[in-house]
Every structure is written in C-alpha cells, then in structure tokens.
Scaffold this motif. Sequence first.
Motif, PDB file in Angstrom:
ATOM      1  N   ASN A 290      11.624  89.781  31.353  1.00 55.63           N
ATOM      2  CA  ASN A 290      10.688  90.920  31.295  1.00 55.63           C
ATOM      3  C   ASN A 290      10.006  91.022  29.941  1.00 55.63           C
ATOM      4  OD1 ASN A 290      11.357  91.753  33.889  1.00 55.63           O
ATOM      5  ND2 ASN A 290      13.073  92.980  33.144  1.00 55.63           N
TER       6      ASN A 290
ATOM      7  N   GLN B 249       5.969  91.396  25.914  1.00 55.14           N
ATOM      8  CA  GLN B 249       5.984  91.542  24.454  1.00 55.14           C
ATOM      9  C   GLN B 249       5.938  90.226  23.670  1.00 55.14           C
ATOM     10  OE1 GLN B 249       5.853  94.453  22.749  1.00 55.14           O
ATOM     11  NE2 GLN B 249       5.683  95.532  24.689  1.00 55.14           N
TER      12      GLN B 249
ATOM     13  N   GLU C  73      21.848  93.046  32.818  1.00 56.27           N
ATOM     14  CA  GLU C  73      23.223  93.070  32.312  1.00 56.27           C
ATOM     15  C   GLU C  73      24.077  91.968  32.950  1.00 56.27           C
ATOM     16  OE1 GLU C  73      24.476  95.372  30.025  1.00 56.27           O
ATOM     17  OE2 GLU C  73      26.503  94.552  30.138  1.00 56.27           O
TER      18      GLU C  73
ATOM     19  N   GLY D 214      19.198  95.762  24.416  1.00 59.41           N
ATOM     20  CA  GLY D 214      20.591  95.585  24.021  1.00 59.41           C
ATOM     21  C   GLY D 214      21.224  94.327  24.602  1.00 59.41           C
TER      22      GLY D 214
ATOM     23  N   ASP E 239      22.767  91.681  22.111  1.00 65.61           N
ATOM     24  CA  ASP E 239      24.208  91.411  22.139  1.00 65.61           C
ATOM     25  C   ASP E 239      24.505  89.922  22.339  1.00 65.61           C
ATOM     26  OD1 ASP E 239      24.591  94.113  21.802  1.00 65.61           O
ATOM     27  OD2 ASP E 239      25.820  94.407  23.587  1.00 65.61           O
TER      28      ASP E 239
ATOM     29  N   THR F 124      13.394  96.039  21.515  1.00 70.31           N
ATOM     30  CA  THR F 124      12.227  96.502  22.271  1.00 70.31           C
ATOM     31  C   THR F 124      12.550  97.601  23.288  1.00 70.31           C
ATOM     32  OG1 THR F 124      12.518  94.819  23.979  1.00 70.31           O
ATOM     33  CG2 THR F 124      11.118  94.222  22.089  1.00 70.31           C
ATOM     34  N   THR F 125      13.785  98.079  23.319  1.00 67.63           N
ATOM     35  CA  THR F 125      14.081  99.259  24.145  1.00 67.63           C
ATOM     36  C   THR F 125      14.472 100.373  23.181  1.00 67.63           C
ATOM     37  OG1 THR F 125      16.458  98.792  24.372  1.00 67.63           O
ATOM     38  CG2 THR F 125      15.005  97.875  26.052  1.00 67.63           C
TER      39      THR F 125
ATOM     40  N   ALA G  40      18.031 100.016  22.086  1.00 72.64           N
ATOM     41  CA  ALA G  40      18.251  98.995  21.059  1.00 72.64           C
ATOM     42  C   ALA G  40      17.685  99.449  19.712  1.00 72.64           C
ATOM     43  CB  ALA G  40      17.634  97.674  21.501  1.00 72.64           C
TER      44      ALA G  40
ATOM     45  N   LYS H  41      27.688  95.163  16.292  1.00 72.17           N
ATOM     46  CA  LYS H  41      28.545  94.744  17.403  1.00 72.17           C
ATOM     47  C   LYS H  41      27.759  93.795  18.286  1.00 72.17           C
ATOM     48  CE  LYS H  41      31.464  98.785  18.097  1.00 72.17           C
ATOM     49  NZ  LYS H  41      31.812  99.787  19.130  1.00 72.17           N
TER      50      LYS H  41
ATOM     51  N   LYS I 145      33.242  94.938  30.505  1.00 76.28           N
ATOM     52  CA  LYS I 145      32.067  95.051  29.627  1.00 76.28           C
ATOM     53  C   LYS I 145      32.412  94.788  28.172  1.00 76.28           C
ATOM     54  CE  LYS I 145      28.276  97.520  29.484  1.00 76.28           C
ATOM     55  NZ  LYS I 145      27.444  98.703  29.245  1.00 76.28           N
ATOM     56  N   ASN I 146      31.608  93.976  27.525  1.00 75.72           N
ATOM     57  CA  ASN I 146      31.718  93.728  26.073  1.00 75.72           C
ATOM     58  C   ASN I 146      33.111  93.313  25.623  1.00 75.72           C
ATOM     59  OD1 ASN I 146      29.024  94.564  25.793  1.00 75.72           O
ATOM     60  ND2 ASN I 146      29.652  96.696  25.601  1.00 75.72           N
TER      61      ASN I 146
ATOM     62  N   THR J  72       5.559  99.345  27.181  1.00 77.78           N
ATOM     63  CA  THR J  72       5.719  98.611  28.439  1.00 77.78           C
ATOM     64  C   THR J  72       7.119  98.795  29.044  1.00 77.78           C
ATOM     65  OG1 THR J  72       6.355  96.593  27.235  1.00 77.78           O
ATOM     66  CG2 THR J  72       4.021  96.857  27.756  1.00 77.78           C
ATOM     67  N   LEU J  73       7.934  99.571  28.359  1.00 76.72           N
ATOM     68  CA  LEU J  73       9.304  99.778  28.865  1.00 76.72           C
ATOM     69  C   LEU J  73       9.292 100.738  30.055  1.00 76.72           C
ATOM     70  CD1 LEU J  73      12.369  99.254  28.113  1.00 76.72           C
ATOM     71  CD2 LEU J  73      12.288 101.461  26.952  1.00 76.72           C
TER      72      LEU J  73
ATOM     73  N   ASP K  99      14.260 103.489  31.652  1.00 77.00           N
ATOM     74  CA  ASP K  99      14.967 102.918  30.507  1.00 77.00           C
ATOM     75  C   ASP K  99      14.707 103.736  29.244  1.00 77.00           C
ATOM     76  OD1 ASP K  99      16.359 100.359  31.347  1.00 77.00           O
ATOM     77  OD2 ASP K  99      14.359 100.041  32.172  1.00 77.00           O
TER      78      ASP K  99
ATOM     79  N   LYS L 185      23.213 106.549  12.607  1.00 77.45           N
ATOM     80  CA  LYS L 185      24.151 105.506  13.038  1.00 77.45           C
ATOM     81  C   LYS L 185      24.549 104.653  11.832  1.00 77.45           C
ATOM     82  CE  LYS L 185      25.763 102.135  16.154  1.00 77.45           C
ATOM     83  NZ  LYS L 185      25.601 101.325  17.345  1.00 77.45           N
TER      84      LYS L 185
HETATM   85  P1  NAD Z   1      18.335  95.788  28.510  1.00 77.29           P
HETATM   86  O1  NAD Z   1      18.352  94.904  27.345  1.00 77.29           O
HETATM   87  O2  NAD Z   1      18.837  95.245  29.787  1.00 77.29           O
HETATM   88  O3  NAD Z   1      16.844  96.329  28.717  1.00 77.29           O
HETATM   89  C1  NAD Z   1      16.546  97.168  29.808  1.00 77.29           C
HETATM   90  C2  NAD Z   1      15.440  96.567  30.698  1.00 77.29           C
HETATM   91  O4  NAD Z   1      14.189  96.668  30.033  1.00 77.29           O
HETATM   92  C3  NAD Z   1      15.618  95.080  30.980  1.00 77.29           C
HETATM   93  O5  NAD Z   1      15.200  94.849  32.279  1.00 77.29           O
HETATM   94  C4  NAD Z   1      14.677  94.420  29.991  1.00 77.29           C
HETATM   95  O6  NAD Z   1      14.255  93.165  30.448  1.00 77.29           O
HETATM   96  C5  NAD Z   1      13.555  95.396  29.931  1.00 77.29           C
HETATM   97  N1  NAD Z   1      12.793  95.488  28.696  1.00 77.29           N
HETATM   98  C6  NAD Z   1      13.273  95.506  27.432  1.00 77.29           C
HETATM   99  N2  NAD Z   1      12.312  95.782  26.559  1.00 77.29           N
HETATM  100  C7  NAD Z   1      11.160  95.926  27.279  1.00 77.29           C
HETATM  101  C8  NAD Z   1       9.826  96.239  26.928  1.00 77.29           C
HETATM  102  N3  NAD Z   1       9.480  96.525  25.678  1.00 77.29           N
HETATM  103  N4  NAD Z   1       8.920  96.271  27.923  1.00 77.29           N
HETATM  104  C9  NAD Z   1       9.270  96.036  29.203  1.00 77.29           C
HETATM  105  N5  NAD Z   1      10.529  95.785  29.598  1.00 77.29           N
HETATM  106  C10 NAD Z   1      11.458  95.719  28.636  1.00 77.29           C
HETATM  107  O7  NAD Z   1      19.149  97.126  28.279  1.00 77.29           O
HETATM  108  P2  NAD Z   1      19.306  98.120  27.033  1.00 77.29           P
HETATM  109  O8  NAD Z   1      19.395  99.455  27.640  1.00 77.29           O
HETATM  110  O9  NAD Z   1      18.336  97.871  25.976  1.00 77.29           O
HETATM  111  O10 NAD Z   1      20.716  97.704  26.446  1.00 77.29           O
HETATM  112  C11 NAD Z   1      21.901  97.802  27.209  1.00 77.29           C
HETATM  113  C12 NAD Z   1      22.910  96.859  26.637  1.00 77.29           C
HETATM  114  O11 NAD Z   1      23.147  97.204  25.276  1.00 77.29           O
HETATM  115  C13 NAD Z   1      24.243  96.891  27.323  1.00 77.29           C
HETATM  116  O12 NAD Z   1      24.647  95.568  27.574  1.00 77.29           O
HETATM  117  C14 NAD Z   1      25.172  97.533  26.309  1.00 77.29           C
HETATM  118  O13 NAD Z   1      26.493  97.056  26.403  1.00 77.29           O
HETATM  119  C15 NAD Z   1      24.538  97.139  25.032  1.00 77.29           C
HETATM  120  N6  NAD Z   1      24.848  98.031  23.911  1.00 77.29           N
HETATM  121  C16 NAD Z   1      25.265  97.471  22.758  1.00 77.29           C
HETATM  122  C17 NAD Z   1      25.557  98.263  21.667  1.00 77.29           C
HETATM  123  C18 NAD Z   1      25.981  97.630  20.396  1.00 77.29           C
HETATM  124  O14 NAD Z   1      26.376  98.351  19.483  1.00 77.29           O
HETATM  125  N7  NAD Z   1      25.886  96.328  20.275  1.00 77.29           N
HETATM  126  C19 NAD Z   1      25.427  99.650  21.758  1.00 77.29           C
HETATM  127  C20 NAD Z   1      24.995 100.199  22.948  1.00 77.29           C
HETATM  128  C21 NAD Z   1      24.705  99.379  24.019  1.00 77.29           C
END
Ligand code: NAD
Length: 359
Positions: free
Chosen positions: A43, A48, A72, A104, A108, A128-129, A132, A141, A150-151, A171-172, A176, A225
């Motif tokens: 995506n 992006q 995921e 994320g 990760d 990009t979310t 994140a 982490k 998970k993780n 674009t998100l 989300d 954070k």
């Molecule tokens: P994700 O990375 O799956 O992104 C969500 C969706 O949005 C996906 O389908 C992705 O392809 C899409 N996307 C991302 N950026 C986009 C953009 N700019 N435009 C269009 N689509 C876009 O999910 P998330 O919510 O970002 O992250 C969840 C993950 O993060 C989980 O695996 C969780 O365990 C992890 N996490 C890690 C930490 C850490 O400290 N490392 C903390 C919290 C969560």
Amino acid sequence: TKLNINLGERSYPIYITTDYNGIGKAIDDAALKGKYVMITDTNVDKYQADECMKAFESVGLDVKKFVIEAGESNKNLDTVRQIYDFLITLKLDRNATIIALGGGVVGDIAGFVASTFLRGINFVQIPTTLLAQSDSSVGGKVGVDFKGHKNIIGSFYQPKLVYINVNSLKTLPKRDLSSGLAEVVKHGIIKDEEFYEYIDENAEKIMNLDERVLQYIVKVNCSIKGSVVEKDERESGLRAILNFGHTIGHAIETVMDFKLLHGECVSLGMVAVFNLANYLDLIDDYATQKVKETLEKINLPVSLKGIDVEKVYNQMFYDKKIVGDKLKFILPRKKIGEVVQCTLEDENLIKKAIESLDN
Ligand code: NAD
Ligand code: ZN
C-alpha cells in the motif's frame, strides 16, 4: 521541527515535517554513508514511495527498494527471510542502512532485520501512519509475530534518525487514522492534561489533517513517549505506563480475532479502565464521561455489544507483560494526565469493568 531522543550513544533526532524534501540532508547529517535499502509495503509503495524515492534521487542517493505484502499477517519470519535474501544479493556491509517507509508493521520488521543482519546495520524510520509517527517509531522496539503470538520475537534497537512527513497521512485510510489517535489520546491521559485538552478541542482539525495541528500533535507525542523511553529504555519500570488501556485492550484484540484494529481495542480498553478507576473512586464520573466523548469525536469505539467478558478476562492472563499471575493495571488517578500502577485481585470488579463496554 527537530526533536532529540537522548539515549547516550544511541541518541537520535526526529524530524517533523510536511514533505519528504529534507530526507537527503537528514541522512547526510547522520553521516550514513553506505548502501541504502528501503523496505516498504504494497500500500505504501502505491501511495508514498515514489515521492520519497524522488527526494532521495534529488540528492543523488541510490536507494534500493524492497516491497513486502501489507498487513499484520505478514509481520513474520517468512517475510524477514525474504528480506535477508534480498540483502544478501546486494552484498551489504556494516555501513549499510535499512530505511523503513511505512506503518508499524514495516517499521517493526525492517527494524528487526536491521538489528540482526550482520549483527546490526543502520536503521532509519520514515513512518507513514499516525500510529507509527506518534508511537511505534519512537522507543526502539522491533520484532515480528510468531505462531499467533504478537511481537514475541524481537529486540530493542534504536534508529539513527526518524523522519516524519505528516502529509503522508493524506493517503492513509480514515479508520487507520482514528486507530492511531487512540495512542495519541493515551499519551495525553498518562502524562499531559493540557495536551489531552488540545486533542479534545482540535478533534475536527485533526480528522481533517490540518498540517499545523498534526505537526504539533506528533511533536508532543514523540516527546512524551521519548521522555518515558529515555528514563526506561528497556521497560524495567516506568515504561509500563505506556500500557495504559492495553491490558484489557490486547485481550479484546485477541478475543475478537484481530478483526478490530489495535487502536480501536485500546480505545475500548481505556474506557473500561476509566470505569474501573471510577468504581475504585480514583477518578470521578466527569472525567470518565469526558474521555468517552473525546474518543467518540475521533471515531473510536467506546462500547462493544455482546463482548464475551469471561473470554476477555481469561485472555488477559496470557499477556506477556504479566509478571507471576497477577493482573496489573495502569489506572487514572484523580485527574486526566496522571496515572498509577496497581495490582488488582478483585475478579468481579475487573469483570464489571469489561462488562461496562456492553451497552
Ligand atoms: P500498518 O503498518 O499495518 O499500517 C496500516 C495500514 O495502512 C496498512 O495496510 C498499510 O499498508 C497502510 N498504510 C500505511 N501508511 C499508509 C499511507 N501513508 N497511505 C496509505 N496507506 C498506508 O499498521 P500500524 O497501525 O501503522 O502499525 C501496527 C503495528 O505496529 C502492529 O504490528 C504493532 O504491533 C506495531 N506496534 C509497534 C510498536 C513499537 O513500539 N514497536 C508500538 C505500537 C505498535
Ligand atoms: Zn498500542
């Protein structure tokens, strides 16, 4: 804006911007001189990657791209192996840099690869979310899921820099965006009442992706954070407050078979925990109601019809953050902006709090 996360030798800057133009200079300033590999997902690649790649090209950086399947369910060792295969064909050395462009999931996995390949190569995050940008890219982490846990495989590994373009959120998918806001609200609740009020008052502008408001939100988030992580990099104590809303939230996430997004479950978990604190007279009705209203403004769920209380309760004991067999909760104390960690043993009261979501 530039922010610094202070972790001694592992300190790094976070740039908060409105485009990708400054990425080349940021990489240059961090003295990252080897080969560059960008990891992204299908995506993010669509929406992006081109713009970001152009920014690299404009400063003469040759960046190779590797695209993983979004979702995921791909945050696993098979994907890690595919990336290792690709890296080997590029003949990288220890000066190489892995750049994570994505949410994320990408951060990760790419971070885990960076932490293990050649015993560790440079790592850069371009989140990009909203999740994140305001949560997962700060803290170090990294890891993947394994056999439904998970993780469960991972490490602590800090990036050399984080580069945030808040306009990438355009674009998100909206769902989300809301999900990511759950962690934003969480940061306000645990540490900063004024910031919480700001989110509440600016909910509409946030949802409309006002770039000035987003930059401010992301900045405050990263610093909240960051300050927690600076004091407790490897989660031995204080960092546990970041789990606010997560004990119940995670259990709901698992019991609902991951059909709800993480932030949606955290939202439910936060509501339940406010009710729990309310039963314990730690917080008044007013604050409890107010939090629900804030969450609703940003399109997050505050109730879950037909929630299986027994299942959610039992699932909480499988949380990897449980020490011994006691349930620990982070509860609001007196007001929004302050929390306290408690071990609770009153099974009925906890179940009542979970049940309160069923309305
Ligand atoms: P994700 O990375 O799956 O992104 C969500 C969706 O949005 C996906 O389908 C992705 O392809 C899409 N996307 C991302 N950026 C986009 C953009 N700019 N435009 C269009 N689509 C876009 O999910 P998330 O919510 O970002 O992250 C969840 C993950 O993060 C989980 O695996 C969780 O365990 C992890 N996490 C890690 C930490 C850490 O400290 N490392 C903390 C919290 C969560
Ligand atoms: Zn979370």
